[in-house]
Design a protein around this motif. Sequence first.
Motif: not given
Length: 286
Positions: A7, A12, A18, A27, A38, A50, A54, A59
């Motif tokens: 990540i 993020c 995710c 995740f 993760t 995922c 996002c 990701v």
Amino acid sequence: MGTTISIEKALCIKCAKCVKVCPSKIFVQDEATKDVGTAFEDSCIVCGHCVAVCPEKAVIHSAFPADKVHPVDYTQLPTPEQMMLLIKNRRSNRAFSTKPVPQEKFDLILEAAHRAPTASNAQQVKFMLITDPEKLRKIIGFTIDVFGGMLNKAQLPFVKPLVKFMMPEVLRYIPIFKRIQADYEQGGDQILRKATAVIFIYTPKSSRLSAADANLAYQNGSLMAESLGVSQFYTGFVLNAAKMKKGKLEKMLGIDGVINAGMGLGVPLFRPVNYIDRKDIEVVKV
């Protein structure tokens, strides 16, 4: 080298999409800080959910570098009405022209079929495109021979009573298949109906849920063919013959695996101008 997933913390936004979408629960989100991390990356089935959900490209997945990730413009998708019309109009049209289907249309049909979901995202479905008239004729001959042999046995005096008791539908097909066989001997074709191409969809012998995977691929390819104006039908006679003589058709064609679905294709002589309603839908609600 195994799959690596991480990540990008700077990107993020902690939306946890995710976390919610991953089928393998790789995740995890810290309850206190909401940071996403993760775990158990070796459980990844490389489905790409995922990366697809996002919104910030946070990701980082080794199987999906930037050139494999594409934005979706939802305004370009067909409306529900357009999609339903395509489905209603899809027919097994067996009236073919002798014109060849352009390769670019085959490419789109095969890509659509290839993009169908598979069990555990195994992606073990493979395809064989056959346009050689001689090979098509051999497929027809194989099918005729298999059914002819079966029906001959079904009519033997000591076998017929058992068939009548255990498989009465076979006896019903005897006069039908005799007509098909006679037509074939006169140069006709009621197996592939003079389709100019066949796509066989096959999987390894060890593949789990192989028939389901192949037929999901068939449905994708079938709808793409309809949208392209390419007529197609399910090669049921051929597939049944292949099941009765396990491995024979595959060996004849050089296929390493099991054929689970097949599609006869060609340029239509004409296209339907109407769609027909099916029987009333039956839905059990519980």
